[in-house]
Design a protein around this motif. Structure first.
Motif, mmCIF file in Angstrom:
data_model
loop_
_atom_site.group_PDB
_atom_site.id
_atom_site.type_symbol
_atom_site.label_atom_id
_atom_site.label_comp_id
_atom_site.label_asym_id
_atom_site.label_seq_id
_atom_site.Cartn_x
_atom_site.Cartn_y
_atom_site.Cartn_z
ATOM 1 N N ILE A 687 -15.049 -6.499 16.170
ATOM 2 C CA ILE A 687 -14.933 -5.389 15.174
ATOM 3 C C ILE A 687 -13.224 -5.276 14.672
ATOM 4 O O ILE A 687 -12.807 -5.401 13.728
ATOM 5 C CB ILE A 687 -15.290 -4.099 15.722
ATOM 6 N N ASN A 688 -12.270 -5.543 16.006
ATOM 7 C CA ASN A 688 -11.007 -5.291 15.559
ATOM 8 C C ASN A 688 -10.285 -6.656 14.661
ATOM 9 O O ASN A 688 -9.297 -6.683 14.300
ATOM 10 C CB ASN A 688 -10.180 -5.419 16.856
ATOM 11 N N GLN A 689 -11.310 -7.793 14.494
ATOM 12 C CA GLN A 689 -10.819 -8.540 13.712
ATOM 13 C C GLN A 689 -10.931 -8.267 12.241
ATOM 14 O O GLN A 689 -10.343 -8.792 11.309
ATOM 15 C CB GLN A 689 -11.821 -9.844 14.053
ATOM 16 N N ILE A 690 -11.968 -7.415 11.932
ATOM 17 C CA ILE A 690 -12.006 -6.701 10.731
ATOM 18 C C ILE A 690 -11.046 -5.725 10.468
ATOM 19 O O ILE A 690 -10.474 -5.493 9.305
ATOM 20 C CB ILE A 690 -13.670 -6.216 10.498
ATOM 21 N N ASP A 691 -10.968 -4.731 11.468
ATOM 22 C CA ASP A 691 -10.176 -3.753 11.266
ATOM 23 C C ASP A 691 -9.300 -3.697 12.551
ATOM 24 O O ASP A 691 -9.353 -3.043 13.528
ATOM 25 C CB ASP A 691 -10.966 -2.527 11.391
ATOM 26 N N PRO A 692 -8.076 -4.566 12.296
ATOM 27 C CA PRO A 692 -7.235 -4.907 13.547
ATOM 28 C C PRO A 692 -6.106 -3.635 14.232
ATOM 29 O O PRO A 692 -5.998 -3.544 15.257
ATOM 30 C CB PRO A 692 -6.468 -5.996 13.026
ATOM 31 N N HIS A 693 -6.107 -2.655 13.466
ATOM 32 C CA HIS A 693 -4.831 -1.754 13.873
ATOM 33 C C HIS A 693 -5.143 -0.534 12.862
ATOM 34 O O HIS A 693 -5.621 -0.551 11.949
ATOM 35 C CB HIS A 693 -3.359 -2.312 13.792
ATOM 36 N N PRO A 694 -4.375 0.614 13.555
ATOM 37 C CA PRO A 694 -4.242 1.846 12.859
ATOM 38 C C PRO A 694 -3.793 1.694 11.480
ATOM 39 O O PRO A 694 -2.835 1.053 11.534
ATOM 40 C CB PRO A 694 -3.809 2.819 13.770
ATOM 41 N N LYS A 695 -4.117 2.577 10.449
ATOM 42 C CA LYS A 695 -3.436 2.251 9.220
ATOM 43 C C LYS A 695 -3.225 3.572 8.506
ATOM 44 O O LYS A 695 -4.386 4.449 8.441
ATOM 45 C CB LYS A 695 -4.008 1.376 8.187
ATOM 46 N N LEU A 696 -2.242 4.095 8.437
ATOM 47 C CA LEU A 696 -2.178 5.469 7.828
ATOM 48 C C LEU A 696 -2.189 5.405 6.315
ATOM 49 O O LEU A 696 -1.530 4.753 5.676
ATOM 50 C CB LEU A 696 -0.533 6.313 7.929
ATOM 51 N N GLU A 697 -3.242 5.901 5.612
ATOM 52 C CA GLU A 697 -3.630 5.836 4.272
ATOM 53 C C GLU A 697 -2.651 6.677 3.355
ATOM 54 O O GLU A 697 -2.805 8.154 4.011
ATOM 55 C CB GLU A 697 -5.003 5.885 3.948
ATOM 56 N N ILE A 698 -2.162 6.637 2.282
ATOM 57 C CA ILE A 698 -1.324 7.237 1.769
ATOM 58 C C ILE A 698 -1.295 6.971 0.222
ATOM 59 O O ILE A 698 -1.625 5.820 -0.336
ATOM 60 C CB ILE A 698 0.010 7.386 2.028
ATOM 61 N N ASN A 699 -1.668 8.293 -0.761
ATOM 62 C CA ASN A 699 -1.789 7.965 -2.019
ATOM 63 C C ASN A 699 -0.384 7.381 -2.795
ATOM 64 O O ASN A 699 0.669 7.550 -2.098
ATOM 65 C CB ASN A 699 -1.887 9.222 -2.899
ATOM 66 N N SER A 700 -0.517 6.457 -3.783
ATOM 67 C CA SER A 700 0.528 5.975 -4.202
ATOM 68 C C SER A 700 1.687 6.691 -4.682
ATOM 69 O O SER A 700 2.712 6.316 -4.594
ATOM 70 C CB SER A 700 0.102 4.769 -5.267
ATOM 71 N N LYS A 701 1.247 8.114 -5.292
ATOM 72 C CA LYS A 701 2.626 9.092 -5.842
ATOM 73 C C LYS A 701 3.534 9.184 -4.393
ATOM 74 O O LYS A 701 4.436 9.398 -4.349
ATOM 75 C CB LYS A 701 1.763 10.173 -6.336
ATOM 76 N N ASP A 702 2.368 9.847 -3.449
ATOM 77 C CA ASP A 702 3.147 10.177 -2.113
ATOM 78 C C ASP A 702 4.013 8.958 -1.832
ATOM 79 O O ASP A 702 5.050 9.347 -1.002
ATOM 80 C CB ASP A 702 2.305 10.834 -1.146
ATOM 81 N N ALA A 703 3.504 7.664 -1.763
ATOM 82 C CA ALA A 703 4.282 6.780 -1.155
ATOM 83 C C ALA A 703 5.467 6.259 -1.861
ATOM 84 O O ALA A 703 6.573 6.132 -1.385
ATOM 85 C CB ALA A 703 3.044 5.393 -1.020
ATOM 86 N N GLU A 704 5.318 6.332 -3.160
ATOM 87 C CA GLU A 704 6.383 6.103 -4.074
ATOM 88 C C GLU A 704 7.808 6.993 -3.670
ATOM 89 O O GLU A 704 8.705 6.597 -3.639
ATOM 90 C CB GLU A 704 5.954 6.123 -5.689
ATOM 91 N N SER A 705 7.338 8.258 -3.575
ATOM 92 C CA SER A 705 8.265 9.270 -3.650
ATOM 93 C C SER A 705 9.015 9.275 -2.117
ATOM 94 O O SER A 705 10.161 9.498 -2.041
ATOM 95 C CB SER A 705 7.856 10.708 -3.554
ATOM 96 N N ARG A 706 8.384 8.467 -1.233
ATOM 97 C CA ARG A 706 9.019 8.200 0.131
ATOM 98 C C ARG A 706 9.563 6.672 0.363
ATOM 99 O O ARG A 706 9.910 6.158 1.293
ATOM 100 C CB ARG A 706 8.102 8.647 1.057
ATOM 101 N N LYS A 707 9.281 5.942 -0.757
ATOM 102 C CA LYS A 707 9.673 4.423 -0.776
ATOM 103 C C LYS A 707 9.073 3.622 -0.020
ATOM 104 O O LYS A 707 9.378 3.016 0.867
ATOM 105 C CB LYS A 707 11.361 4.449 -0.558
ATOM 106 N N LEU A 708 7.671 3.915 0.006
ATOM 107 C CA LEU A 708 6.980 3.173 1.213
ATOM 108 C C LEU A 708 5.939 2.274 0.378
ATOM 109 O O LEU A 708 5.724 2.411 -0.588
ATOM 110 C CB LEU A 708 5.998 4.241 1.885
ATOM 111 N N LYS A 709 5.594 1.283 1.081
ATOM 112 C CA LYS A 709 4.652 0.444 0.595
ATOM 113 C C LYS A 709 3.820 -0.131 1.436
ATOM 114 O O LYS A 709 4.113 -0.003 2.687
ATOM 115 C CB LYS A 709 5.605 -1.063 -0.132
ATOM 116 N N THR A 710 2.585 -0.942 1.398
ATOM 117 C CA THR A 710 1.724 -1.124 2.576
ATOM 118 C C THR A 710 2.314 -2.191 3.393
ATOM 119 O O THR A 710 2.855 -3.138 3.195
ATOM 120 C CB THR A 710 0.554 -2.044 1.738
#
Length: 787
Positions: A687-710
């Motif tokens: 299963i971890n080959q499909i979903d290999p590690h924890p990912k914090l999901e964040i909306n693009s607006k909140d990511a942009e204001s924090r200068k974050l990218k995938t």
């Protein structure tokens, strides 16, 4: 060469040369003669999945030379259940996982460090007996707590009773909405919908409120699509665009934590537009009961005693124009009205409800939920007037908020107003895990009367801050990570304990805090041919040994037996699991007629109960397991909290009025996913080959204001603690939210644990409700920054 299953399938035959396999196919290392003497020994075994994903898939397992090599669905009598999902298939790899506990362990470092030395079973059991005996001698059996994860099928109940210990399973989890619903309908275990999901084909409208069934109950997806094909309109109300929302007829995005406010607005619309079923309310609910104006209590024959069938509540009888007990033969209760009885002003529950609802207008609900007024209006009109309707919610979303009981109570009232409880095609409650179906009573294993389990003193969460008796914890599963919010406070409590044992097949995060660790076999392994049995989805399922216990592991049955033997009490236990299952089948329940160990064997260990072929539907007789046997819409015991009727209440933490929101402006939630069941399958490599590690999901607006990218490494933090994970920018989430799929182990995080930040503040009023306070995991404020 290390070739994963996925890589091999993905590359395929065309890629064999690249993998260097083409030459190997002709090598004697790969192929042997097909002569009969070289044929592997192959047998077929039958079992079922014991994890609490609710699918309860039944398996036909192929064992070759003692090793499990293949899992396919077993054949149910109802073939719609003959299925398996990726979690079930992945058991082939997980059973042979390097994360398996191979031998008993003894701690040599500090608690939490995870430093151990291997010891023998004799050493481990001797140490456990010594510590438990000492604790019982000093403090009594109640000083020992058996704490079980909900995915544990064998829960050591006999040993708990023999030692006079306390037992708990998931206190404070998945109970928030049930607390509100079940005060109205009576106990139904976790507030499941009253009708089986296969009844949805008779529904005209299905509303999923924070319920992502196509992720969390994959094996029920066929019933979702069957209902849709039959003409039901499926509407998903969820802050996020979920998998279920993508397959539904309508998705309505709602502001997190305001689900109860939406339902309150819907109640007002139904009342104002006379969309309610007055006849149903009079016959089947407490709506005609009378509420005193002076103390807000219900009027009953003996006011100083609890109201019930023997001490009935009063109604105003329209035939005699007088006060009558509600269960008087021939009484014709008045639904609305105000009266004066011996100088005391009273009004019907229905009249009081109307007054209580006046402030919860359509405009108010729209502002609270951020849903357009016309959308709420059309949603409510359809629910109330278009025919049988289901209002179904889930466990992993709104249930984990501090105000969840309000939504549960309001949902029950909506079901009562529209006559959708005890109705073909209707229901209110949790719509996951096929929670309602035909069932049968099984015999319990009786122990001598001098043995008794100690009453549970308090919810597990409170043990960290309140004086209590527990000095020793026997942890079954991964409760220390999964059953508590605010891990730093949990660790303080763990370090105060005298002794801690973990029993599990895998080296999960709870193991690292333990003094002694016992390697349990998986549910596929046993020393005995018969293992366990369940009544589930209108069938009896029995589990058979698939393979021998691996490494030095032992089955839970064997571990309990050997622990009891150290106390000289093992003669009170069944000799084998088969003896236990035979006894359980002798309850005399007619629905078990013809079902024995032998007939189960003949039918691949799965048989349907002697029940009707139609879907199970609860409360069709309109008799509820409440004191009055009616749907009780008004809760006297909640008067002091202004929640006798459901009233709008702010979340525990995640709201704009909280001063912390300026410092920690993002609401953090843990979502269920198809890839795991809580923290189970976190270590499943396929299963971890499909979903290999924890990912914090964040909306693009909140990511942009924090200068974050995938792909960025981020820290998620608040005043309780922090953890680190990779970031994933998405449009599926509303701005102001961040989300991480639940259950990831500490070792999979870049740093910390997701429970370092979660909210552990309990709602005081919920101590009065049947399940106690819910732990508000999702009612959490955080901030996120790039590392």
């Amino acid at each position: 060469m290390n070739i994963s299953r996925r890589s091999f399938i993905k590359t395929g035959l065309a890629g064999s040369a690249t993998l260097g396999l083409s030459g190997m196919f002709t090598s004697r290392k790969w192929f042997q003669s097909a002569a009969a003497e070289n044929a592997p020994k192959e047998i077929t075994r039958f079992t079922y999945h014991t994890t609490n994903c609710g699918g309860r898939c039944a398996f036909k397992c192929t064992v070759r030379d003692g090793k499990l090599v293949k899992i396919v669905p077993n054949n149910w009598t109802d073939t719609r259940f003959s299925t398996v999902c990726l979690k079930g298939i992945s058991e082939i790899e997980r059973i042979y996982s390097p994360d398996r506990l191979k031998t008993p362990l003894k701690r040599v470092g500090e608690r939490g460090e995870g430093k151990f030395v291997a010891i023998s079973w004799d050493e481990a059991l001797t140490e456990i007996h010594k510590k438990l005996s000492s604790s019982i001698a000093k403090y009594g059996g109640k000083s020992i707590l058996f704490s079980a994860s909900s995915g544990i099928e064998y829960t050591y109940q006999q040993l708990v009773t023999l030692l006079g210990a306390q037992y708990v399973c998931e206190a404070g989890i998945d109970v928030g909405l049930a607390n509100g619903l079940e005060e109205c309908i009576g106990g139904q275990a976790y507030g499941y919908v009253q009708n089986e999901t296969s009844d949805w084909v008779n529904s005209k409208t299905i509303i999923f409120l924070g319920c992502n069934i196509l992720e969390t109950t994959l094996t029920d997806s066929k019933f979702f699509y069957a209902a849709k094909d039959a003409g039901a309109k499926i509407i998903v109300i969820d802050p996020n665009y979920s998998t279920t929302a993508s397959k539904s007829d309508q998705w309505i995005s709602i502001k997190p934590g305001t689900d109860g406010d939406l339902l309150l607005g819907m109640i007002t619309l139904i009342l104002d537009n006379n969309w309610y079923d007055a006849e149903y309310l009079v016959k089947n609910s407490s709506a005609p009961f009378l509420v005193r104006e002076d103390n807000k209590q219900l009027l009953r024959v003996e006011q100083s005693k609890e109201g019930n069938v023997e001490n009935p509540f009063y109604v105003w009888d329209k035939n005699s124009h007088s006060l009558k007990p509600y269960n008087t033969e021939g009484v014709n209760p008045q639904l609305e009205g105000e009266f004066t009885i011996d100088g005391v002003k009273v009004k019907t529950v229905f009249t009081a409800m109307k007054e209580n609802q006046k402030s919860y207008t359509l405009k108010w609900a729209s502002e609270k939920t951020e849903i357009d007024e016309d959308v709420i209006y059309e949603l409510t009109k359809r629910y109330a007037t278009a025919g049988p309707a289901v209002l179904g919610w889930g466990f992993g979303g709104i249930d984990k908020w501090g105000n969840a009981d309000v939504a549960g109570h309001a949902g029950a009232i909506l079901g009562a107003l529209t006559g959708n409880i005890g109705r073909v095609g209707g229901a209110v409650g949790n719509a996951l895990y096929h929670g309602s179906s035909w069932t049968a009573a099984l015999n319990s294993w009786e122990l001598p009367p001098e043995f008794a389990q100690a009453p549970l003193e308090m919810t597990t969460q409170d043990r960290r801050i309140k004086e209590n008796s527990v000095r020793v914890v026997i942890n079954l599963g991964n409760t220390l990570q999964q059953h508590f919010a605010n891990l730093s406070k949990t660790e303080e409590w763990i370090n105060s304990l005298d002794f801690l044992v973990t029993i599990d097949p895998f080296h999960n995060p709870s193991v690292n805090y333990s003094d002694i660790v016992l390697p349990a076999s998986t549910a596929f392994e046993s020393e005995y041919d018969i293992i366990n049995m369940q009544v589930n989805r209108s069938h009896v399922l029995m589990s058979q040994k698939v393979i021998e216990p691996l490494h030095e592991s032992k089955s839970d049955f064997q571990i309990e037996k050997e622990m009891a033997a150290r106390f000289g009490l093992d003669h009170h236990l069944p000799k084998t699991p088969e003896d236990l299952q035979r006894h359980r089948l002798t309850s005399g329940d007619p629905r078990l007629d013809g079902i024995t160990i032998e007939t189960l064997r003949e039918n691949n260990f799965i048989m349907r109960l002697k029940v009707p072929n139609e879907p199970y539907r609860g409360f069709m007789d309109q008799k509820y397991s409440t004191p009055s046997t009616k749907l009780e819409l008004y809760h006297e015991k909640m008067v002091e909290y202004d929640q006798a009727f459901p009233n709008s209440d702010l979340p525990s933490e995640a709201h704009k009025n909280n001063s912390l929101s300026k410092q920690y402006p993002l609401q953090f939630s843990q979502a269920h996913t198809r890839y795991r069941v809580h923290s189970q399958f976190t270590n499943a490599k396929w299963i971890n080959q499909i979903d290999p590690h924890p990912k914090l999901e964040i909306n693009s607006k909140d990511a942009e204001s924090r200068k974050l990218k995938t792909g960025d490494l981020v820290e998620i933090f608040n005043e309780r603690g922090s953890f680190q994970a990779k970031c994933k920018v998405t449009e599926y989430l509303r701005p102001g939210q961040v989300r991480l799929h639940e259950g990831w182990w500490t070792e999979h995080m870049k740093a910390g644990n997701l429970q370092n930040v979660t909210n552990d503040k309990l709602n005081e009023r919920q101590y009065k409700l049947r399940y106690g306070p819910v732990i508000p995991y999702n009612d959490t404020l955080v901030e996120v920054k790039k590392i």
